[in-house]
Design a protein around this motif. Sequence first.
Motif, PDB file in Angstrom:
ATOM      1  N   GLU A 204       0.809  -1.209   0.000  1.00 28.81           N
ATOM      2  CA  GLU A 204       0.000   0.000   0.000  1.00 28.81           C
ATOM      3  C   GLU A 204       0.848   1.267   0.000  1.00 28.81           C
ATOM      4  OE1 GLU A 204      -2.706  -0.152   3.254  1.00 28.81           O
ATOM      5  OE2 GLU A 204      -4.037  -1.614   2.283  1.00 28.81           O
ATOM      6  N   ARG A 205       2.135   1.143   0.280  1.00 29.22           N
ATOM      7  CA  ARG A 205       2.983   2.333   0.376  1.00 29.22           C
ATOM      8  C   ARG A 205       4.209   2.259  -0.533  1.00 29.22           C
ATOM      9  NH1 ARG A 205       4.266   4.176   6.295  1.00 29.22           N
ATOM     10  NH2 ARG A 205       4.696   6.066   5.099  1.00 29.22           N
TER      11      ARG A 205
ATOM     12  N   THR B  87       2.225  -5.284   4.581  1.00 30.43           N
ATOM     13  CA  THR B  87       1.155  -4.364   4.966  1.00 30.43           C
ATOM     14  C   THR B  87       0.347  -4.935   6.126  1.00 30.43           C
ATOM     15  OG1 THR B  87       1.014  -3.585   2.679  1.00 30.43           O
ATOM     16  CG2 THR B  87      -0.850  -3.096   4.120  1.00 30.43           C
TER      17      THR B  87
END
Length: 704
Positions: free
Chosen positions: A441-442, A593
């Motif tokens: 997600e990052r 995550t």
Amino acid sequence: MEPVPLEREPRAEKVARPRFDYVELGARSSYSFLQAGSSPERIVERAGELGYDAVGIADRDGLYGIVRAHEEADKQGLRLVIGCELTVDLEQDPALVHGAESRPTLLVYVESQVGYRNLCRVLTRSHARYTKGKTRIDAGVPRNCFAGIDLPFLCENAGGLWAIAPTTSPGNTPGPAARAWWPMLGTLKEAFGERVSLGVHRHYEGGDKTRLERAVAEGARHGVPLCAHNAVRYALRADKPVYDVLACIREGMILDRAGRALSPNAEACMKSEPDVRRAFVTSGVSGPPWMVEAWLSRPREIADACTFRIDELKYQFPFELDEPAFPGETADQALARLSFEGAASRYGEIPETVRAQIEKELGVIARMNVAPYFLSTRSIVEIARARDILCQGRGSAANSAVCYCLGITAVDPARSNLLFERFLSEERREPPDIDVDFEHERREEVIQELYARYGRERAAMVSEVISYRGKSALRDVGKAFGLSLEQVDRMSTLVEWWDALGDVDGERLRRAGFDAGDTRVKLALDLAKRVQGFPRHLSIHVGGFVLSAAPLEEVAPVEPATMPGRTVIPWDKDDLDTLGFFKVDVLALGMLTAIRKALAFVQDDPRRSPPRIPRSTTRSATPTRWASSRSRAARRWPCSRASCRASSTTSWSRWRSCARGRSRAGWCTRTCGAGAGRRRASRRTPSSSRSSSARSASRSSRSR
């Protein structure tokens, strides 16, 4: 220390070949994406079979197949003339546009390093002017053409390039592309000088003589020589059906209605020198006896001048230190310093075995001159950690003590028997490859930070060529043959991912509802089989990054990807290995995550109140229902009572250690009394002491 060259294999000795006056230059390969009917390897192989000592490949608007053609040329003992067919944007009269390839193109070939850099710069601008994946609204270009260069910019970067302006396109009506070039020949002559030619070919189509005579007149008028070529689109005449089917797929047509959009014959194949000579000698164009010989010798002049090889690229990985220990610190010195500093922070007192392993690895890294790669990979990991993004190196890099000390991997060489040569070897002479996983997600934060740090001109992602497989080939070829969508869906069920199209027999066809004797169905199956492996379009690698010390335009074209904020170079990971480019894999892992979210849930955060835990949950001494019914499994599991989990918000590391089974009776006993004296999970309770007959009666009453 002598540096070890990063070459896959030593260059093979070339076999002596006859030297013809003519060289075929105007060849496209399947890496023009649905605009040619043979692979670059097959084009080069066929040129070798016909006795040529050199061959030129110019794919449409890119250098996508050059590396594969280069490898095959080395195997065959041929010299590859590197080129590209550029789509040129001219202010063209719409009345001149007839068909998908009636816009003018320009064949350019690379003479030197200067020419190669100029071509990369031109291709970068050409792709940046149009949106990838969005069909151009102007007519006259193929539907999958997302590039086009303006003539003034091309003329400004003409140094080191030889140009051929084609006067015809295979299968098109006479004149549209040629008439667009006639007014511009003076501009081309001024920019390229003696390095510009008018390209002519003869495919025995209507109007051949008229087109050739007009080209002779315009060439004489502007002082531009004519250059003969055969506009090759496939290796053999038998490949013409593949070329036609791909053209229909590209333009969204069916074969029954393609008409004049397809070439009328199979003359666009790789021909021998006598066949090409015969075609022009019998063209009937009036002129002096030496005229045709001059046309045929012009390609040889161009090929002899264009001696640049793709393996001459001067690629360098970037080396940048935020805080050097002293002015002029080299990459090898910086890597050694950071490795031993990392080892000291890992171990305190460095074990002798670890020190010896680090020194051994540093020696190999220094001899292979790859220290900047390790330093840049470390900087990428530091980018993530500065943003509190979980990351972890994996793969063969886990065999490296240097990677462990730099914080890239987490495998302790002192506690395992690692084989460094599996990761990096002087004998293999391959560039290192380190895979690093980031929170999925990052991960985009890391990617955009790399673009910001190195700039779009020095950072780009690796491409991935999407090629036809069984199902996709059946679907697209079926549509080109005019099958209905329902039939196409049923045809795609004939194979699974493990099947080969050659395994499809009559019985399987009948089960899918097809007539095994139908000619159209048999042809569709045959051509789908031949189309397998052909490139369909260019995509983006899952995470491969190429970083460069110099602007990437000097070593590779850069083009925008369909995903916003991404740029790519036109080669996949195998091509990069061949060229000796270093690739850093910035990969995404969903489990990281999940771990991050779990850590955030249990860490001490005054803004979050402790979660309410159902009392029924606290009765279980095991983490899952299936384990609570098995006493042996319950004894094997470390304590995971909910009360223990709730209290662990103040000591997450202790509970994590317990959950890994490292402290089954220590801390858990002190916290919740469920360590060594854990009660058996299968203990009988009043609810469970009922007889089996009572439980059966209860179930039968509920069923009634």
